[in-house]
Scaffold this motif. Structure first.
Motif, PDB file in Angstrom:
ATOM      1  N   LYS A 426      64.067  48.703  16.234  1.00  0.00           N
ATOM      2  CA  LYS A 426      64.416  48.097  17.599  1.00  0.00           C
ATOM      3  C   LYS A 426      65.453  49.092  18.225  1.00  0.00           C
ATOM      4  O   LYS A 426      66.163  49.989  17.607  1.00  0.00           O
ATOM      5  CB  LYS A 426      65.283  46.907  17.323  1.00  0.00           C
ATOM      6  N   GLY A 427      65.171  49.387  19.449  1.00  0.00           N
ATOM      7  CA  GLY A 427      65.922  50.371  20.115  1.00  0.00           C
ATOM      8  C   GLY A 427      64.718  51.750  20.222  1.00  0.00           C
ATOM      9  O   GLY A 427      65.347  52.877  20.872  1.00  0.00           O
ATOM     10  N   GLY A 428      63.521  51.768  19.599  1.00  0.00           N
ATOM     11  CA  GLY A 428      62.714  52.912  19.605  1.00  0.00           C
ATOM     12  C   GLY A 428      63.010  54.007  18.598  1.00  0.00           C
ATOM     13  O   GLY A 428      62.340  54.953  18.654  1.00  0.00           O
ATOM     14  N   LEU A 429      63.636  53.712  17.536  1.00  0.00           N
ATOM     15  CA  LEU A 429      64.242  54.570  16.667  1.00  0.00           C
ATOM     16  C   LEU A 429      63.145  54.875  15.561  1.00  0.00           C
ATOM     17  O   LEU A 429      62.576  53.941  14.999  1.00  0.00           O
ATOM     18  CB  LEU A 429      65.634  54.350  15.801  1.00  0.00           C
ATOM     19  N   THR A 430      62.625  55.899  15.000  1.00  0.00           N
ATOM     20  CA  THR A 430      61.822  56.198  14.230  1.00  0.00           C
ATOM     21  C   THR A 430      62.178  55.702  12.552  1.00  0.00           C
ATOM     22  O   THR A 430      63.234  56.106  12.385  1.00  0.00           O
ATOM     23  CB  THR A 430      61.287  57.551  14.004  1.00  0.00           C
ATOM     24  N   VAL A 431      61.230  54.812  12.313  1.00  0.00           N
ATOM     25  CA  VAL A 431      61.374  54.623  10.769  1.00  0.00           C
ATOM     26  C   VAL A 431      60.437  55.285   9.709  1.00  0.00           C
ATOM     27  O   VAL A 431      60.854  55.632   8.797  1.00  0.00           O
ATOM     28  CB  VAL A 431      61.243  53.043  10.596  1.00  0.00           C
ATOM     29  N   SER A 632      64.714  41.250  30.259  1.00  0.00           N
ATOM     30  CA  SER A 632      65.735  41.452  29.499  1.00  0.00           C
ATOM     31  C   SER A 632      65.455  42.331  28.216  1.00  0.00           C
ATOM     32  O   SER A 632      66.249  42.955  27.621  1.00  0.00           O
ATOM     33  CB  SER A 632      66.482  40.129  29.378  1.00  0.00           C
ATOM     34  N   LEU A 633      64.452  42.105  27.540  1.00  0.00           N
ATOM     35  CA  LEU A 633      63.959  42.576  26.251  1.00  0.00           C
ATOM     36  C   LEU A 633      63.349  43.952  26.250  1.00  0.00           C
ATOM     37  O   LEU A 633      63.360  44.421  25.126  1.00  0.00           O
ATOM     38  CB  LEU A 633      62.646  41.730  25.656  1.00  0.00           C
ATOM     39  N   ASP A 634      63.106  44.696  27.325  1.00  0.00           N
ATOM     40  CA  ASP A 634      62.669  45.984  27.261  1.00  0.00           C
ATOM     41  C   ASP A 634      63.290  46.860  28.257  1.00  0.00           C
ATOM     42  O   ASP A 634      62.792  47.678  28.817  1.00  0.00           O
ATOM     43  CB  ASP A 634      61.302  46.235  27.555  1.00  0.00           C
ATOM     44  N   LYS A 635      64.783  46.635  28.280  1.00  0.00           N
ATOM     45  CA  LYS A 635      65.507  47.867  29.101  1.00  0.00           C
ATOM     46  C   LYS A 635      65.558  49.169  28.579  1.00  0.00           C
ATOM     47  O   LYS A 635      65.366  50.119  29.378  1.00  0.00           O
ATOM     48  CB  LYS A 635      67.014  47.037  29.302  1.00  0.00           C
ATOM     49  N   LEU A 636      65.655  49.024  27.214  1.00  0.00           N
ATOM     50  CA  LEU A 636      65.667  50.469  26.889  1.00  0.00           C
ATOM     51  C   LEU A 636      64.437  51.237  26.938  1.00  0.00           C
ATOM     52  O   LEU A 636      64.339  52.552  27.344  1.00  0.00           O
ATOM     53  CB  LEU A 636      65.939  50.497  25.247  1.00  0.00           C
ATOM     54  N   HIS A 637      63.244  50.625  26.939  1.00  0.00           N
ATOM     55  CA  HIS A 637      61.684  51.262  27.158  1.00  0.00           C
ATOM     56  C   HIS A 637      61.859  51.815  28.561  1.00  0.00           C
ATOM     57  O   HIS A 637      61.305  52.839  28.826  1.00  0.00           O
ATOM     58  CB  HIS A 637      60.502  50.288  26.670  1.00  0.00           C
ATOM     59  N   TYR A 638      62.104  50.619  29.506  1.00  0.00           N
ATOM     60  CA  TYR A 638      62.425  51.383  30.782  1.00  0.00           C
ATOM     61  C   TYR A 638      62.913  52.409  31.169  1.00  0.00           C
ATOM     62  O   TYR A 638      62.511  53.234  31.843  1.00  0.00           O
ATOM     63  CB  TYR A 638      62.668  50.129  31.646  1.00  0.00           C
ATOM     64  N   LEU A 653      56.295  45.958  39.739  1.00  0.00           N
ATOM     65  CA  LEU A 653      55.126  45.128  40.506  1.00  0.00           C
ATOM     66  C   LEU A 653      54.211  44.808  39.287  1.00  0.00           C
ATOM     67  O   LEU A 653      53.489  43.670  39.595  1.00  0.00           O
ATOM     68  CB  LEU A 653      54.451  45.992  41.513  1.00  0.00           C
ATOM     69  N   ALA A 654      53.926  45.383  38.280  1.00  0.00           N
ATOM     70  CA  ALA A 654      52.928  44.921  37.284  1.00  0.00           C
ATOM     71  C   ALA A 654      53.702  43.661  36.607  1.00  0.00           C
ATOM     72  O   ALA A 654      52.996  42.649  36.201  1.00  0.00           O
ATOM     73  CB  ALA A 654      52.679  46.189  36.302  1.00  0.00           C
ATOM     74  N   LYS A 655      55.027  43.745  36.101  1.00  0.00           N
ATOM     75  CA  LYS A 655      55.448  42.538  35.723  1.00  0.00           C
ATOM     76  C   LYS A 655      55.603  41.403  36.485  1.00  0.00           C
ATOM     77  O   LYS A 655      55.201  40.191  36.156  1.00  0.00           O
ATOM     78  CB  LYS A 655      57.031  42.739  35.350  1.00  0.00           C
ATOM     79  N   ASP A 656      55.744  41.578  37.973  1.00  0.00           N
ATOM     80  CA  ASP A 656      55.792  40.482  38.736  1.00  0.00           C
ATOM     81  C   ASP A 656      54.428  40.120  38.758  1.00  0.00           C
ATOM     82  O   ASP A 656      54.293  38.560  39.125  1.00  0.00           O
ATOM     83  CB  ASP A 656      56.315  40.884  40.215  1.00  0.00           C
ATOM     84  N   ALA A 706      68.528  38.939  34.990  1.00  0.00           N
ATOM     85  CA  ALA A 706      68.018  39.771  33.785  1.00  0.00           C
ATOM     86  C   ALA A 706      68.541  41.214  33.886  1.00  0.00           C
ATOM     87  O   ALA A 706      68.939  41.890  32.820  1.00  0.00           O
ATOM     88  CB  ALA A 706      66.552  39.854  33.530  1.00  0.00           C
ATOM     89  N   ILE A 707      68.491  41.731  35.089  1.00  0.00           N
ATOM     90  CA  ILE A 707      68.742  43.167  35.299  1.00  0.00           C
ATOM     91  C   ILE A 707      70.154  43.421  35.516  1.00  0.00           C
ATOM     92  O   ILE A 707      70.744  44.464  34.836  1.00  0.00           O
ATOM     93  CB  ILE A 707      68.060  43.606  36.611  1.00  0.00           C
ATOM     94  N   PHE A 708      70.972  42.617  36.178  1.00  0.00           N
ATOM     95  CA  PHE A 708      72.290  42.982  36.428  1.00  0.00           C
ATOM     96  C   PHE A 708      73.438  42.651  35.194  1.00  0.00           C
ATOM     97  O   PHE A 708      74.505  42.762  35.275  1.00  0.00           O
ATOM     98  CB  PHE A 708      72.898  42.117  37.604  1.00  0.00           C
TER      99      PHE A 708
END
Length: 812
Positions: A426-431, A632-638, A653-656, A706-708
Motif C-alpha cells: 500500500k502506497g506503492g512501496l516495492t516489496v 479517495s482510494l488512489d490519491k497517492l497514485h494520482y 474525465l475518465a473516472k467521471d 473525497a478530494i478536499f
C-alpha cells in the motif's frame, strides 16, 4: 306492456266523456287535471306492487335497437361466416333452416347462443356445426373438401365440385382416383400460392422502409417491455436466487476446476433464459401474421425483438454471477465467466426463438425445460465411441462447460509463463522485484510460505492487503517494504524507521551507522542532527510543492485524448475487479427500494411527498458513499502520475465517465422495487429522470468531499449532508432567510420535481386539492424543468470545484 295497458284502462274508466268538444271548455280543465292526477296515483301504486313481484326489469328494448341496423354478420367458431346480409331477411333465412326465434327473445342473442352450442333443442335437422356450410351452399359457393365431413348428404348434392361425381353412382375406380388427385392438387395449389407466392397489391400504397419499420417496432416493443417490468423483475430475482443457491451449495474443487458447479449453472441459466425468451415470439403470432399480410417487414420485426432481448442477454449473466461468482470464488476472473455466460445466453435465446416459432406454446415450454437437461447429460457422458463424440460436439453445453473449465484452469500455469514479478505494498512501496523463480525462496526466508494448491501471486497480494493474518513469521506485512530495502542494501528513510523494530535492520542503514558507533554523543550534536534532518525534510517539501523540477528526459507525453482512452480502459478493469462491491451496492439499493416502497403508503393529499423524502435521503447517502471510492482510494497514485506528466483532466474525465454507468443504472435498480411497491401517479420515466439528475448531483458533491477531506471525514459528511439538507429543505419557510437557505439545498429541488411530476397526473376534481397542496408547499407545477436543470447545474458546479481542488491540492 301489461303495466301500461293497466294504467290506460284505469284512466279511460275514470274519464268518460261523451263529447270530445268538451275539452275546449276552460272550466273543464281543472276537473280533468284532478281526475288525471287521481288516476295516475292509483296507477302508480299498482305499478309499484307489480314491480315488487318481478325479479328483473329491462329499461331498454333490445329488439328495437336491433331493427335500427341495416346489415348483420354472424360468425361461427373459427371465424366462418354463418350469415351476412340485411337484418330484415335474417329471420326468414334461419326459419328456412328450421331455426325459429322464440317469442320475446332478441334474434341476435338467440342466434349467438345457437352458434355457441348453448341452445341445443332446435326443431331442425341442421346442427349448429353445419351452419357455415349451409351458408356457402345458400350463396352457391364451393364447400372445401376438409369441411365436407360435417355436411349432410343433401347439402353435398348442391356442391358444384361434386355434383357430377354424385350423379354417376357407378363410377369406376379410375374416376374416383382421378377425382381425389384433382381435389388434392387444388388444395396443395392454394397452400403453395398462399405461402410462397406474393399476392398482388391492388391498394398501390407505399410501405415505409425497413429501417423506419425497425425503429417503429423497437419503440413499440420497448413500451411493451416497460409494461412487463414486473415480469422482468421476477426473472432477475429468480436468477439472483438461483445464483445464490447454486453458489452456496456447490463447493469448487481444484481437481475438477469447478466443473460440477458450472454444469448446474449451464442447466439453470439455459432453462430460465429459454423460458423468458419464449415470450418474444409465442404470444403474438396472430398479430405478426395479420401485420405481415398487410405489408409489414418480417426482418424489421425480428431484428427489433432480438435487439430488445440483447439487453437481457447482457444483464442476466451479470445478475446471476453477482451471486454465484462470489459464493464459489473460482480461480477464473469475473470477466471470463461473464463472457462465457453472455455467449451461452445468446445461444439459448436463439434456440428459444426457433422453439417458439415452430411449436405451440405448451410444447415449446416443455422442450425448453427438457433440452438443457438432456443436452448437458449427453455432453458430460464419457465419450467411449466416435458417435458419442460427434453427438457431444453438437450439444452447446459441451462448449460452454469447456470454456468455463479452461478459463478456470489457465491461472495455474499462467504465473509460470512470466519472467519477472513486481509486488507493491500500500502506497506503492516495492516489496519484491525480481525473477519469478526466486520469489518463493525470498518470502520463505522471511517465514512467509505459500500453502499448497494456492497461486503464489494471489497469496502474496492477500498478505499485502492484510487479508491473511495468520502468518508463521515474525515479520508483519507492514514491514515488508523495509525488509526489501534492507535485502537490497538500500538506506531506510527516517520516516519509515518507526515501522522497523529490529535493531539488526537498522544497523545496515549507512545514514545512521556512524551515529550509532558513538554512544556518548553530546546534547549539542543531537540537537544539531535533529535540526539538519528537519531542514532537509522541509526543503524537500518546499521544492516539491512550489518549484517545478526540470525534465531531463526530454520525453513527449501523449495527448489528453490518448491519456483519456488509457485511463478509461484502466478504470474499467479496476471496476471489473471490484464487481463484488458493485453488486453489493446494487443489492443494497434493491433492498432499500423494496423496504421504503412497502413501508410507505402513497397519499393523494401529499402527492407521495413522505416517500420521496426518504427516497432522496437513501439514494443520496448510498450513491455518495459509493462515489467516494472514485477519488479517495488512489490519491497517492494520482500524485505520483501527475508529477510524471499525466493529464489531470484526462484522469478526472475518465473516472467521471465510468461513474456515468452507475448514474444511469442505480436509479433503475432502485425504482425497479420502489415504483412498483408504491405505484404512484407519475410515470416511471418521470421518476427515473429525476433520480438520474439527483444521482448526478450527489456524485459531484461526493467528488469534492473525497478530494478536499480525508476518507473518514468524507464518509461522515456523506452520511450527514443528505439528512441535514433534507431536513432544512422540508422545514416551513417562515422567513426570507430560510427560503434562501432551502434554495441552496439540492433535496428541495429533487423533492419539488418528484411532487410536481406526481401532481401533474391529477385531473378533474383533484385540481383543487392539487392547487392547495402545491401552494402550501410553495411549489409551482410549471417548474419541473427548472428543478431538473438546477440539479444538473449543481452536479456540474461541484465537479468543477472538485477538479480545481484536485489540481491545487494534488501535492499537499
Amino acid at each position: 306492456m301489461k303495466l301500461l295497458s293497466f294504467c290506460f284502462a284505469n284512466l279511460s274508466h275514470s274519464l268518460k266523456f261523451e263529447d270530445t268538444n268538451d275539452f275546449n271548455n276552460p272550466a273543464v280543465l281543472p276537473l280533468v287535471t284532478q281526475m288525471v292526477y287521481r288516476s295516475l296515483s292509483n296507477s302508480t301504486a299498482a305499478l309499484n306492487q307489480e314491480l315488487a313481484t318481478r325479479a328483473k326489469f329491462c329499461v331498454k328494448d333490445p329488439y328495437s335497437l336491433f331493427q335500427t341496423f341495416n346489415d348483420l354478420v354472424l360468425l361461427a367458431k373459427g371465424g366462418l361466416t354463418v350469415y351476412h346480409g340485411p337484418v330484415k331477411d335474417v329471420e326468414t333465412y334461419f326459419s328456412g333452416l328450421g331455426i325459429i326465434v322464440p317469442e320475446r327473445i332478441n334474434p341476435p342473442d338467440y342466434y349467438i347462443d345457437v352458434l355457441e352450442g348453448i341452445v341445443t333443442n332446435l326443431n331442425s335437422d341442421v346442427s349448429y356445426k353445419e351452419l357455415p356450410q349451409r351458408w356457402m351452399l345458400h350463396k352457391g359457393y364451393s364447400v372445401p373438401l376438409d369441411m365436407r365431413n360435417n355436411n349432410s348428404a343433401a347439402g353435398l348434392e348442391m356442391n358444384p365440385d361434386v355434383r357430377d361425381s354424385t350423379i354417376n353412382a357407378e363410377q369406376t375406380f379410375v374416376r374416383e382416383l382421378w377425382g381425389d388427385v384433382k381435389s388434392n392438387f387444388r388444395l396443395r395449389r392454394d397452400k403453395i400460392r398462399h405461402n410462397f407466392l406474393k399476392t398482388r397489391d391492388l391498394s398501390y400504397r407505399t410501405t415505409p422502409s425497413m429501417l423506419l419499420q425497425y425503429k417503429y417496432f423497437l419503440g413499440r416493443i420497448a413500451k411493451q417491455r416497460m409494461r412487463e417490468a414486473k415480469l422482468q423483475a421476477t426473472d432477475y430475482l429468480i436468477l439472483l436466487l438461483a445464483g445464490a443457491c447454486l453458489g452456496s451449495l456447490i463447493k469448487a474443487s481444484d481437481e475438477s476446476f469447478g466443473a460440477p458447479g458450472y454444469t448446474y449453472t449451464i442447466i439453470a441459466v439455459s432453462l430460465l433464459c429459454k423460458i423468458a425468451a419464449l415470450r418474444s415470439f409465442s404470444l403474438d403470432k396472430l398479430h405478426y401474421w395479420r401485420e405481415s399480410a398487410s405489408g409489414m417487414s418480417s426482418l424489421a420485426c425480428f431484428l427489433a425483438k432480438d435487439t430488445m432481448d440483447c439487453f437481457n442477454t447482457l444483464v442476466k449473466p451479470l445478475v446471476y454471477l453477482s451471486m454465484f461468482y462470489f459464493f464459489t470464488n473460482p480461480r477464473s476472473t469475473f470477466f471470463d465467466n461473464y463472457i462465457v455466460l453472455v455467449c451461452l445466453v445468446y445461444c439459448v435465446t436463439g434456440i428459444a426463438y426457433a422453439l417458439a416459432i415452430f411449436l405451440q406454446p405448451g410444447s415449446a415450454q416443455l422442450f425448453s425445460v427438457l433440452l438443457p437437461v438432456v443436452l448437458t447429460l449427453v455432453a458430460t457422458q464419457p465419450k467411449d465411441s466416435e458417435a458419442m463424440k460427434i453427438i457431444a460436439d453438437l450439444c452447446y453445453p459441451k462448449w460452454a462447460l469447456q470454456a468455463f473449465v479452461i478459463g478456470n484452469a489457465q491461472n495455474y500455469s499462467l504465473f509460470q509463463t512470466f519472467n519477472d514479478l513486481v509486488l507493491l505494498a500500500k502506497g506503492g512501496l516495492t516489496v519484491y522485484h525480481g525473477p519469478v523463480k526466486d520469489v518463493e525462496t525470498y518470502f520463505s526466508g522471511l517465514g512467509i510460505i505459500v500453502p499448497e494448491r494456492i497461486n503464489p501471486p494471489d497469496y502474496y497480494i492477500d498478505v499485502l492487503e492484510g487479508i491473511v493474518t495468520n502468518l508463521n513469521s515474525d515479520v508483519s506485512y507492514k514491514e515488508l517494504p523495509q525488509r526489501w530495502m534492507l535485502h537490497k542494501g538500500y538506506s531506510v528513510p527516517l520516516d519509515m524507521r518507526n515501522n522497523n523494530n529490529s535493531d539488526a535492520g537498522l544497523e545496515m542503514n549507512p545514514d545512521v551507522r556512524d551515529s550509532t558507533n558513538n554512544a556518548e554523543q553530546t546534547f549539542v550534536r543531537e540537537l544539531w542532527g535533529d535540526v539538519k534532518s528537519n531542514f532537509r525534510l522541509r526543503r524537500d517539501k518546499i521544492r516539491h510543492n512550489f518549484l517545478k523540477t526540470r525534465d531531463l528526459s526530454y520525453r513527449t507525453t501523449p495527448s489528453m485524448w490518448l491519456q483519456y482512452k488509457y485511463f478509461l480502459g484502466r478504470i474499467a478493469k479496476q471496476r471489473m475487479r471490484e464487481a463484488k462491491l458493485q453488486a453489493t451496492d446494487y443489492l443494497i439499493l434493491l433492498l432499500a427500494g423494496a423496504c421504503l416502497g412497502s413501508l410507505i403508503k402513497a397519499s393523494d393529499e401529499s402527492f407521495g411527498a413522505p416517500g420521496y423524502t426518504y427516497t432522496i435521503i437513501a439514494v443520496s447517502l448510498l450513491c455518495k458513499i459509493a462515489a467516494l471510492r472514485s477519488f479517495s482510494l488512489d490519491k497517492l497514485h494520482y500524485w505520483r502520475e501527475s508529477a510524471s506528466g499525466m493529464s489531470s483532466l484526462a484522469c478526472f474525465l475518465a473516472k467521471d465517465t465510468m461513474d456515468c454507468f452507475n448514474t444511469l443504472v442505480k436509479p433503475l435498480v432502485y425504482l425497479s422495487m420502489f415504483y412498483f411497491f408504491t405505484n404512484p401517479r407519475s410515470t416511471f420515466f418521470d421518476n427515473y429522470i429525476v433520480l438520474v439528475c439527483l444521482v448526478y448531483c450527489v456524485t459531484g458533491i461526493a467528488y469534492a468531499l473525497a478530494i478536499f477531506l480525508q476518507p473518514g471525514s468524507a464518509q461522515l459528511f456523506s452520511v450527514l449532508l443528505p439528512v441535514v439538507l433534507t431536513l432544512v429543505a422540508t422545514q416551513p419557510k417562515d422567513s426570507e432567510a430560510m427560503k434562501i437557505i432551502a434554495d441552496l439545498c439540492y433535496p428541495k429541488w429533487a423533492l419539488q420535481a418528484f411532487v410536481i411530476g406526481n401532481a401533474q397526473k391529477y385531473y378533474g376534481v383533484w385540481m383543487i386539492t392539487r392547487c392547495g397542496s402545491l401552494m402550501k408547499s410553495g411549489y409551482d407545477i410549471n417548474e419541473w424543468n427548472l428543478c431538473i436543470m438546477i440539479l444538473l447545474l449543481i452536479g456540474v458546479v461541484t465537479r468543477m470545484i472538485a477538479f480545481v481542488g484536485m489540481i491545487i491540492l494534488q501535492k499537499r
